[in-house]
Design a protein around this motif. Structure first.
Motif, PDB file in Angstrom:
ATOM      1  N   ASP A  66      52.573   2.330 -26.084  1.00 44.39           N
ATOM      2  CA  ASP A  66      54.032   2.535 -26.053  1.00 44.39           C
ATOM      3  C   ASP A  66      54.777   1.337 -25.489  1.00 44.39           C
ATOM      4  OD1 ASP A  66      53.633   5.013 -27.062  1.00 44.39           O
ATOM      5  OD2 ASP A  66      53.863   6.070 -25.144  1.00 44.39           O
ATOM      6  N   ILE A  67      54.063   0.326 -25.048  1.00 40.12           N
ATOM      7  CA  ILE A  67      54.727  -0.832 -24.434  1.00 40.12           C
ATOM      8  C   ILE A  67      54.716  -1.986 -25.428  1.00 40.12           C
ATOM      9  CG2 ILE A  67      54.704  -2.438 -22.491  1.00 40.12           C
ATOM     10  CD1 ILE A  67      53.127  -0.230 -20.947  1.00 40.12           C
ATOM     11  N   ASP A  68      55.892  -2.488 -25.739  1.00 38.54           N
ATOM     12  CA  ASP A  68      56.027  -3.516 -26.772  1.00 38.54           C
ATOM     13  C   ASP A  68      55.651  -4.893 -26.217  1.00 38.54           C
ATOM     14  OD1 ASP A  68      56.734  -5.183 -28.783  1.00 38.54           O
ATOM     15  OD2 ASP A  68      58.882  -4.700 -28.750  1.00 38.54           O
ATOM     16  N   PRO A  69      54.555  -5.486 -26.706  1.00 36.13           N
ATOM     17  CA  PRO A  69      54.135  -6.802 -26.174  1.00 36.13           C
ATOM     18  C   PRO A  69      55.080  -7.926 -26.587  1.00 36.13           C
ATOM     19  CG  PRO A  69      52.413  -5.815 -27.540  1.00 36.13           C
ATOM     20  CD  PRO A  69      53.649  -5.015 -27.764  1.00 36.13           C
ATOM     21  N   ASP A  70      55.978  -7.622 -27.532  1.00 41.10           N
ATOM     22  CA  ASP A  70      56.865  -8.645 -28.091  1.00 41.10           C
ATOM     23  C   ASP A  70      58.180  -8.783 -27.346  1.00 41.10           C
ATOM     24  OD1 ASP A  70      56.472 -10.402 -30.215  1.00 41.10           O
ATOM     25  OD2 ASP A  70      56.111  -8.698 -31.572  1.00 41.10           O
ATOM     26  N   THR A  71      58.476  -7.840 -26.484  1.00 39.05           N
ATOM     27  CA  THR A  71      59.816  -7.827 -25.896  1.00 39.05           C
ATOM     28  C   THR A  71      60.031  -9.046 -24.997  1.00 39.05           C
ATOM     29  OG1 THR A  71      61.468  -6.457 -24.802  1.00 39.05           O
ATOM     30  CG2 THR A  71      59.292  -6.460 -23.837  1.00 39.05           C
ATOM     31  N   ALA A  72      61.285  -9.491 -24.920  1.00 38.68           N
ATOM     32  CA  ALA A  72      61.656 -10.581 -24.019  1.00 38.68           C
ATOM     33  C   ALA A  72      63.065 -10.312 -23.489  1.00 38.68           C
ATOM     34  CB  ALA A  72      61.576 -11.925 -24.723  1.00 38.68           C
ATOM     35  N   GLU A  73      63.403  -9.018 -23.325  1.00 40.20           N
ATOM     36  CA  GLU A  73      64.759  -8.628 -22.920  1.00 40.20           C
ATOM     37  C   GLU A  73      65.776  -9.306 -23.843  1.00 40.20           C
ATOM     38  OE1 GLU A  73      65.472  -8.228 -18.584  1.00 40.20           O
ATOM     39  OE2 GLU A  73      63.507  -9.147 -18.389  1.00 40.20           O
ATOM     40  N   HIS A  74      66.793  -9.925 -23.232  1.00 40.10           N
ATOM     41  CA  HIS A  74      67.841 -10.553 -24.041  1.00 40.10           C
ATOM     42  C   HIS A  74      67.515 -12.011 -24.347  1.00 40.10           C
ATOM     43  CE1 HIS A  74      68.526 -11.428 -19.854  1.00 40.10           C
ATOM     44  NE2 HIS A  74      69.135 -12.527 -20.228  1.00 40.10           N
ATOM     45  N   TYR A  75      66.404 -12.534 -23.782  1.00 44.84           N
ATOM     46  CA  TYR A  75      66.084 -13.945 -23.985  1.00 44.84           C
ATOM     47  C   TYR A  75      65.600 -14.161 -25.419  1.00 44.84           C
ATOM     48  CZ  TYR A  75      65.922 -13.751 -18.863  1.00 44.84           C
ATOM     49  OH  TYR A  75      66.210 -13.543 -17.548  1.00 44.84           O
ATOM     50  N   LYS A  76      66.098 -15.251 -26.015  1.00 42.53           N
ATOM     51  CA  LYS A  76      65.770 -15.475 -27.431  1.00 42.53           C
ATOM     52  C   LYS A  76      64.718 -16.566 -27.622  1.00 42.53           C
ATOM     53  CE  LYS A  76      68.757 -12.653 -29.489  1.00 42.53           C
ATOM     54  NZ  LYS A  76      68.568 -11.615 -28.467  1.00 42.53           N
ATOM     55  N   LYS A  77      64.791 -17.615 -26.819  1.00 42.81           N
ATOM     56  CA  LYS A  77      63.934 -18.776 -27.068  1.00 42.81           C
ATOM     57  C   LYS A  77      63.435 -19.358 -25.775  1.00 42.81           C
ATOM     58  CE  LYS A  77      66.323 -20.690 -31.041  1.00 42.81           C
ATOM     59  NZ  LYS A  77      67.577 -21.393 -31.238  1.00 42.81           N
ATOM     60  N   LYS A  78      62.331 -20.095 -25.894  1.00 42.61           N
ATOM     61  CA  LYS A  78      61.772 -20.796 -24.751  1.00 42.61           C
ATOM     62  C   LYS A  78      62.814 -21.686 -24.083  1.00 42.61           C
ATOM     63  CE  LYS A  78      57.927 -23.815 -23.631  1.00 42.61           C
ATOM     64  NZ  LYS A  78      56.767 -24.554 -24.127  1.00 42.61           N
ATOM     65  N   LYS A  79      63.599 -22.337 -24.903  1.00 46.81           N
ATOM     66  CA  LYS A  79      64.527 -23.303 -24.312  1.00 46.81           C
ATOM     67  C   LYS A  79      65.609 -22.627 -23.459  1.00 46.81           C
ATOM     68  CE  LYS A  79      67.999 -25.152 -27.464  1.00 46.81           C
ATOM     69  NZ  LYS A  79      67.979 -24.622 -28.793  1.00 46.81           N
ATOM     70  N   ASN A  80      65.896 -21.340 -23.727  1.00 46.36           N
ATOM     71  CA  ASN A  80      66.875 -20.612 -22.906  1.00 46.36           C
ATOM     72  C   ASN A  80      66.375 -20.327 -21.496  1.00 46.36           C
ATOM     73  OD1 ASN A  80      67.493 -18.553 -25.782  1.00 46.36           O
ATOM     74  ND2 ASN A  80      68.532 -20.443 -25.167  1.00 46.36           N
ATOM     75  N   ILE A  81      65.066 -20.369 -21.292  1.00 48.33           N
ATOM     76  CA  ILE A  81      64.561 -19.960 -19.973  1.00 48.33           C
ATOM     77  C   ILE A  81      63.986 -21.137 -19.184  1.00 48.33           C
ATOM     78  CG2 ILE A  81      64.092 -17.568 -20.698  1.00 48.33           C
ATOM     79  CD1 ILE A  81      61.111 -19.577 -20.016  1.00 48.33           C
TER      80      ILE A  81
END
Ligand code: AMP
Ligand code: MG
Length: 317
Positions: A66-81
């Motif tokens: 039930d836990i989505d391994p793909d999620t990254a909240e609102h972050y879209k790209k590596k460069k944003n973080i």
């Protein structure tokens, strides 16, 4: 824990994590043998990223599917973080320096994952600013003859951090309820009692001023396929490929069940498990970096008192 699922991407407000590690130590002291999550109030906005969301709370078992391994909240790209990750690394550098100088307490970080899950990458990306003198990484493989002739915790206990240190377990005592269970290396009655033994071991460490924090890097089966393929294709990664990984992959479901049971049985108030969505490596790194930095900050390590009268000292020529 309220996980984002494939259908539900909402996040609950985070629990207030300030002082959490210290409270964890108190929890170990007040509940000998018992497991109960300390309560934290929810009147503050969640930290970014919302890592407390991934903490498994005793009595609230998770279902990995039930836990989505793909999620990254609102972050879209590596460069944003990237800036944010840098900030968390700087916090780690500073806090580790204080922990080392204080020389009273220590931190044990446990990393577990399916093959290709990203344990090595996490260590490289999260700890690159930490002074090597204050940090040790231990990787655990199949036990040697000597190790196998002792109790299962023997080899791990020797690698727990001494005062002032951060030790990272790349695989850990949890292998003894994971690979050992899936490959039936010991009978069920033997591995089943190990959950309790592990909880007692971690409680004993906590009582001895070792804060314990555990991360499961959660990837999908598709992501593992891609990562194995890239190991085969890329000459610089080929050395990491082991044909044993294919055999293990065929046991994917058995491993997921074993991980789920280990996490649900051994996420305690004093030594929590975090299930970190890890398909996106950069999000995984950010979640883990912040969780560790906040844990260290809650420990609030202090530089030792300086000698009296330093202001009167002159250095002789
Ligand atoms: P790697 O981390 O890719 O170098 O692989 C290490 C191997 O050691 C993995 O296949 C683990 O399953 C295995 N391993 C680690 N701990 C144990 C253990 N306690 N018993 C049996 N196999 C283990
Ligand atoms: Mg491997």
């Amino acid at each position: 824990m309220n996980h984002p699922t494939k259908s539900d991407n909402s996040f609950t407000p985070a629990n207030n994590i300030a002082m959490e590690a210290t409270k964890n130590q108190q929890a170990a002291k007040t509940q000998v043998g018992d497991i109960m999550a300390p309560e934290f109030l929810v009147d503050e906005p969640p930290p970014k990223p919302n890592y407390p969301h991934y903490r498994v709370r005793p009595g609230e078992p998770i279902v990995l599917a039930d836990i989505d391994p793909d999620t990254a909240e609102h972050y879209k790209k590596k460069k944003n973080i990237e800036k944010e990750l840098e900030k968390q690394r700087d916090r780690l550098t500073d806090l580790q320096r204080r922990l080392y100088a204080e020389n009273k307490r220590s931190l044990l970080i446990v990393l577990q994952a399916m093959d290709t899950g990203g344990k090595d990458g996490t260590i490289k990306n999260v700890f690159q600013g930490v002074n090597p003198q204050g940090c040790r990484v231990w990787s655990f493989k199949k036990p040697s003859d000597e190790e196998a002739s002792h109790d299962f915790l023997w080899r791990y206990h020797q690698r727990t951090p001494q005062r002032g240190m951060i030790n990272i377990f790349n695989r850990s005592h949890y292998e003894d309820v994971l690979v050992v269970r899936v490959k039936q290396l010991v009978p069920e009655e033997v591995w089943r009692e190990r959950y309790q033994t592990i909880n007692q071991f971690e409680q004993m460490l906590t009582l001895n001023n070792i804060t314990v924090i555990k991360f499961f890097l959660h990837i999908s089966k598709d992501e593992q396929k891609q990562r194995l393929e890239s190991r085969l294709e890329n000459p610089n990664k080929r050395w990491k490929f082991s044909s044993n990984d294919i055999k293990e992959r065929l046991l994917w479901d058995d491993y997921q069940t074993a991980f789920e049971d280990a996490i649900n049985n051994c996420s305690t108030a004093y030594a929590p498990w975090y299930v970190v969505p890890a398909n996106k490596k950069w999000y995984r790194d950010l979640v883990i970096a912040r969780a560790i930095a906040d844990t260290l900050e809650a420990m609030n390590p202090q530089y030792p008192a300086v000698e009296q009268g330093l202001e009167n000292i002159t250095i002789p020529d």
